[in-house]
Design a protein around this motif. Sequence first.
Motif, PDB file in Angstrom:
ATOM      1  N   UNK A  95      -0.212   4.840  -5.626  1.00 54.49           N
ATOM      2  CA  UNK A  95       0.893   3.419  -5.835  1.00 54.49           C
ATOM      3  C   UNK A  95       0.177   2.523  -4.929  1.00 54.49           C
ATOM      4  N   UNK A  96      -0.536   1.498  -5.562  1.00 56.12           N
ATOM      5  CA  UNK A  96      -0.554   0.350  -4.941  1.00 56.12           C
ATOM      6  C   UNK A  96       0.849  -0.178  -4.266  1.00 56.12           C
ATOM      7  N   UNK A  97       0.090  -0.669  -2.597  1.00 58.36           N
ATOM      8  CA  UNK A  97       1.754  -1.267  -2.168  1.00 58.36           C
ATOM      9  C   UNK A  97       1.293  -1.911  -0.986  1.00 58.36           C
ATOM     10  N   UNK A  98       2.044  -2.678  -0.139  1.00 62.51           N
ATOM     11  CA  UNK A  98       1.653  -3.452   0.782  1.00 62.51           C
ATOM     12  C   UNK A  98       1.144  -2.679   1.744  1.00 62.51           C
ATOM     13  N   UNK A  99       0.696  -2.798   2.165  1.00 62.59           N
ATOM     14  CA  UNK A  99       0.202  -2.296   3.965  1.00 62.59           C
ATOM     15  C   UNK A  99       0.765  -2.170   5.170  1.00 62.59           C
ATOM     16  N   UNK A 125       4.793  -3.632   4.275  1.00 64.15           N
ATOM     17  CA  UNK A 125       5.941  -3.611   4.001  1.00 64.15           C
ATOM     18  C   UNK A 125       6.192  -2.160   3.933  1.00 64.15           C
ATOM     19  N   UNK A 126       5.439  -1.597   3.467  1.00 65.28           N
ATOM     20  CA  UNK A 126       5.763   0.180   2.519  1.00 65.28           C
ATOM     21  C   UNK A 126       5.736   0.848   4.116  1.00 65.28           C
ATOM     22  N   UNK A 162       4.384   6.559   0.985  1.00 63.26           N
ATOM     23  CA  UNK A 162       3.330   5.678   0.701  1.00 63.26           C
ATOM     24  C   UNK A 162       2.779   7.445  -0.275  1.00 63.26           C
ATOM     25  N   UNK A 180      -3.487  -3.861   0.787  1.00 63.33           N
ATOM     26  CA  UNK A 180      -2.950  -2.789  -0.036  1.00 63.33           C
ATOM     27  C   UNK A 180      -3.483  -0.785   0.188  1.00 63.33           C
ATOM     28  N   UNK A 181      -2.141  -0.283   0.001  1.00 64.60           N
ATOM     29  CA  UNK A 181      -2.433   0.839   0.491  1.00 64.60           C
ATOM     30  C   UNK A 181      -2.979   1.702  -1.041  1.00 64.60           C
ATOM     31  N   UNK A 182      -4.524   1.810  -1.001  1.00 67.64           N
ATOM     32  CA  UNK A 182      -5.549   2.082  -1.872  1.00 67.64           C
ATOM     33  C   UNK A 182      -4.286   2.878  -3.199  1.00 67.64           C
TER      34      UNK A 182
END
Lengths: 418, 418
Positions: free
Chosen positions: B223-227, B229-230, B235, B276-278
């Motif tokens: 799941x793509x996510x903000x590095x 704030x997540x 993750x 961005x989380x890969x």
Amino acid sequence: MRIAIDRERFVETMQEQAEIGAIDGRGLDRLTLTDADREVRDWFRDQMEAAGLDIRVDEMGNMFGRRPGRDPEAGTILLGSHLDSQPRGGIYDGPLGVVAALEFVQTLEDEDIETERPVEIVNWTNEEGSRFQPAMMSSGVWAGEIARDDAYETTDAEGRRFVDELERIGYRGDIPAKPQHDYDSYLELHIEQGPYLDEEDRDVGIVTGIVALRWGEVTFQGQANHSGTTPMNHRNDALVAASDVITQIRRIPGTLGERTVGTVGDLEVEPGSINVVPEEVRFTVDIRDPDDAVADEAVERVKAEIVAAAEREGVEWEYEERMKAKSVSFADRCVDAVRNAVSDLEYDGREFISGAGHDATYAASVCDTAMAFAVSEDGKSHSPAEYTSWEDCYKAANTLANAALDLAGVTEDGAAGE
Amino acid sequence: MRIAIDRERFVETMQEQAEIGAIDGRGLDRLTLTDADREVRDWFRDQMEAAGLDIRVDEMGNMFGRRPGRDPEAGTILLGSHLDSQPRGGIYDGPLGVVAALEFVQTLEDEDIETERPVEIVNWTNEEGSRFQPAMMSSGVWAGEIARDDAYETTDAEGRRFVDELERIGYRGDIPAKPQHDYDSYLELHIEQGPYLDEEDRDVGIVTGIVALRWGEVTFQGQANHSGTTPMNHRNDALVAASDVITQIRRIPGTLGERTVGTVGDLEVEPGSINVVPEEVRFTVDIRDPDDAVADEAVERVKAEIVAAAEREGVEWEYEERMKAKSVSFADRCVDAVRNAVSDLEYDGREFISGAGHDATYAASVCDTAMAFAVSEDGKSHSPAEYTSWEDCYKAANTLANAALDLAGVTEDGAAGE
């Protein structure tokens, strides 16, 4: 005095901007200084003109719209965020803060409210930093923290210069990229991009500061070799060394603070062939914590893992710092303005230190600053799956408007200014 | 009967070919069906013509040069390898075997030797598989193990089809890509691409077979996510899952056979942004062992790690098999021919099971086959740093010539044929 923004118009404006650079199905592809960015800028200029604002564009392409106050000597209240997006981003990250700022001045017009202080709204250029690095580039130049000429010379993956692309889309203004007025305070509304408001079923976030951020790039240099004929004990595999470090970056935050995060977002392998032992691997490191000392300690631990992995695998290593942003504590009076707005509007607020950098990071070095957060469903962001309900957008924008009005001050009918 | 090739001419021929597609400083960039490949093919055609060979090019671009034998009914001896290279390869991997085969027939001409059997030399198209997959494509079609039309339709990274590029360089022949004669045996000289001959200070490798090979591609979907704030516990990081598996692929061979190897040579990250989380990671897996059962067991252990990593990180996984080549045992009579040549020439030989696939893999399904290896300094290969001294090239080429002469048979002056 409290006001209520026009919810219907606000949602329509959000929807209008979301059509420019829309990804089929959902989300935005509106990288900075692309044709889509030009298009949304043209649209935003029209919106500001219609709202009767005095428009200016500076040499970084930052777009300002000014509404005079009763006291021309008083410091200005600045509100805004950014209209650019990640290559596959959502429709809220950035635009929500710009559209909320626009809606605030539109509401002032509707209600015929004269504020004590002038009010400005702003669209900052290249907040995302996906195409041209670093992120928050143009608020950084405006605040004097990044040299304009360094920013101009940065290039994208195709080698195009920032300044040429800015010129190409027609948004290289004449005005120096620095504060043109005395600024009293800066307020920014943004989506949380994290899960807490959603998980705890809250309405609005009251942001008291921004975490410390450390960006670096790691290079491992090994030896290319045939994958079939090179025994395991004769290898110097750059990707194995990188993988060892990535595995440890997953672990290190849990050995430090509650809020520490560590991410490897990008990685490239050379020569990148199925039957060749990887010779060179480069990857990014992103470390954050509310406490600068903890962020520094995390970087040290990552470096220790880099050294250990390089030694195990017999590869050369390099760590290059790419960005170091100190943690920011927002001004109490601005945070109070947000806190009071949340309270008066009877919303359920939650206090935050932002895990993401924002243009507010740099604005805070120019004037008193604070931020408000809107809910992010499941905390998803930097993804087309990013989502905030219109109800939550509205509550957050209404909070911004009331906090801004509080700071801008109104004296008509004897209502208290600041 | 024993012969000696012309060392000076042989080295000159090696040097000539190394100029075509040369990388500045060292090495070759002579990817299959590029202009450089066309140029080296034109050069090779001239060489074969000068040697008086009867030339034919088949529909896969395989280039054959035939020299008749005394007995037109006797099975043909085929010798060769490939002139294409990796994108950043060395000057020996492939060309050594082709030039040695050419030198053999040139020496037969010099010495006016008539062999019992016809002799052919060959340059196989696209052995490397770097541009069009799979590797050893055209010996595979020739042997009936790969369908010609499947090979024709494969595309390179820019979407260009194999057949169009073959046509473009003018090497799409009319002759069907299958054995046009009865083949008695195939011999191939190649560099070892491993360290053993060099480490043990040997002269020539006697190759008794080829390892089993398993190629796969793994995809993790997170799941793509903000590095920033997540939180770490929210993750689903595809790159972390991949790194866990790569770390284990480094370990697994050491838990299995002495000759087991496992490699992840290529990896790609989406969206590949520092903050961005890969979301998605794809990587290749290359597993080899002399024993098919051990190779299969290694694949099973890798799959178990894929499942475990996916579960830990909460990501989806997929494993796609890309190639499965059984181990090959060469024919005793061909291996003996190499062994006897090494012995008669008083070279110090070492027996091998090849860790690399070669065109000999497919030739072995058509006729009796064997290989000889030349020294690779430090075992370096698939790299411009690949190196074999001219002395070692000569010894290996001389071994090939004498093994080939043995199999081709000579009856003049009462010397023994086969």
